[in-house]
Scaffold this motif. Structure first.
Motif, mmCIF file in Angstrom:
data_model
loop_
_atom_site.group_PDB
_atom_site.id
_atom_site.type_symbol
_atom_site.label_atom_id
_atom_site.label_comp_id
_atom_site.label_asym_id
_atom_site.label_seq_id
_atom_site.Cartn_x
_atom_site.Cartn_y
_atom_site.Cartn_z
ATOM 1 N N LYS A 36 0.838 -1.195 0.000
ATOM 2 C CA LYS A 36 0.000 0.000 0.000
ATOM 3 C C LYS A 36 0.874 1.247 0.000
ATOM 4 C CE LYS A 36 -3.644 2.375 2.580
ATOM 5 N NZ LYS A 36 -4.553 2.327 3.755
ATOM 6 N N GLY A 37 0.577 2.184 -0.908
ATOM 7 C CA GLY A 37 1.307 3.429 -1.006
ATOM 8 C C GLY A 37 2.524 3.381 -1.900
ATOM 9 N N GLY A 56 -6.331 -6.172 -5.547
ATOM 10 C CA GLY A 56 -6.137 -4.893 -4.886
ATOM 11 C C GLY A 56 -6.755 -3.746 -5.664
ATOM 12 N N ALA A 98 -0.172 1.976 -5.460
ATOM 13 C CA ALA A 98 -1.060 0.988 -4.853
ATOM 14 C C ALA A 98 -1.899 1.657 -3.766
ATOM 15 C CB ALA A 98 -0.245 -0.153 -4.265
ATOM 16 N N ALA A 99 -3.209 1.700 -3.974
ATOM 17 C CA ALA A 99 -4.107 2.232 -2.957
ATOM 18 C C ALA A 99 -4.273 1.234 -1.820
ATOM 19 C CB ALA A 99 -5.467 2.567 -3.567
ATOM 20 N N GLU A 100 -3.986 -0.023 -2.110
ATOM 21 C CA GLU A 100 -3.923 -1.090 -1.111
ATOM 22 C C GLU A 100 -2.975 -2.131 -1.680
ATOM 23 O OE1 GLU A 100 -7.847 -3.692 -2.186
ATOM 24 O OE2 GLU A 100 -8.211 -1.696 -1.353
ATOM 25 N N ALA A 101 -2.565 -3.085 -0.884
ATOM 26 C CA ALA A 101 -1.653 -4.116 -1.379
ATOM 27 C C ALA A 101 -2.225 -4.745 -2.647
ATOM 28 C CB ALA A 101 -1.432 -5.180 -0.314
ATOM 29 N N CYS A 102 -1.399 -4.890 -3.660
ATOM 30 C CA CYS A 102 -1.932 -5.389 -4.933
ATOM 31 C C CYS A 102 -0.897 -6.204 -5.693
ATOM 32 C CB CYS A 102 -2.447 -4.224 -5.787
ATOM 33 S SG CYS A 102 -1.203 -2.995 -6.199
#
Length: 251
Positions: A36-37, A56, A98-102
């Protein structure tokens, strides 16, 4: 034929390919997990391929001249992004993170371009994808120029329903977690203004909100006030098993 990278074959765009063409694409695929990020690509990175999101959520961003972050859109599992590399060479103009883990798959531009020249359905599908995203950005730009903060937020909720809407007992859930600051970054507003307007929407019985989730209670009333019919295209189901995939390492 069994596909090693079946989430590639599950993407609706690539279901237009023959078995041989799909196998060629899979041989060139590379994958990587992002926290994330973490940035997937940055402005000025070489534009050398498109990406398929396996799991994700990805955020596409740009930075304004005064240093503020503007969110251009979101990508959900099963969707292609970074597709402009297929029609123009050079460098990226925006940032994908990545807005969340992907889990992300890199599909090299040269191979995709060969397949587009061989398969008119694939070429048409990617062209339509580019057109839809361009219209969405143009629509948001018009909203920024000519509408109040309340109107911008109302139009954004309708846009998010089109992409992420899911029926639930209370109405229509916007099935993506967004903070008030993220909503503000999309519509060019402030977090305080978004908080006030969402509170008004809730008091008027249009929405319910809790823990970064929004349920639109009266979609008809929201659409009547802010205009536009809602279409909820179904995304292809995506399953993941990425243990055997070779890695790629973009900047």
């Amino acid at each position: 034929m069994a596909h090693q990278y079946w989430y590639v074959s599950s993407c609706s765009l690539f279901q237009r390919l023959s078995e041989d063409q799909l196998s060629r694409l899979e041989r060139h695929a590379r994958t990587r997990t992002f926290a994330k990020g973490e940035a997937i690509y940055l402005p000025s990175d070489q534009s050398n391929g498109a990406f398929l999101l396996g799991s994700g959520r990805v955020r596409i961003c740009s930075t304004t001249p005064d240093g503020k972050q503007a969110i251009l859109g979101f990508v959900k599992a099963g969707e292609l992004f970074g597709e402009m590399s297929l029609v123009q060479s050079g460098y990226r103009e925006e940032r994908a993170e990545a807005a969340e883990a992907c889990q992300v798959v890199l599909l090299p531009a040269d191979e995709l371009q060969r397949l587009m020249s061989e398969c008119s359905d694939l070429s048409l599908g990617i062209t339509k994808l580019i057109g839809v995203r361009r219209r969405r950005i143009e629509r948001r730009l018009r909203s920024l120029l000519f509408r109040s903060n309340r109107e911008r937020l109302g139009y954004l909720l309708l846009d998010l329903i089109e992409q992420f809407g899911k029926k639930c007992p209370n109405g229509t859930l916007i099935d993506v977690r967004l903070s008030h600051q993220e909503l503000a970054s999309i519509i060019g507003s402030t977090r305080e203004s978004v908080t006030i307007n969402l509170g008004e929407f809730q008091a008027e019985g249009l929405i319910q909100q809790s823990r970064m989730r929004i349920v639109v209670i009266d979609l008809g009333l929201l659409s009547a006030e802010f205009g536009g019919a809602i279409h909820q295209p179904s995304a292809p189901g995506i399953r993941l098993d990425v243990g055997s995939l070779p890695a790629f390492h973009p900047k």
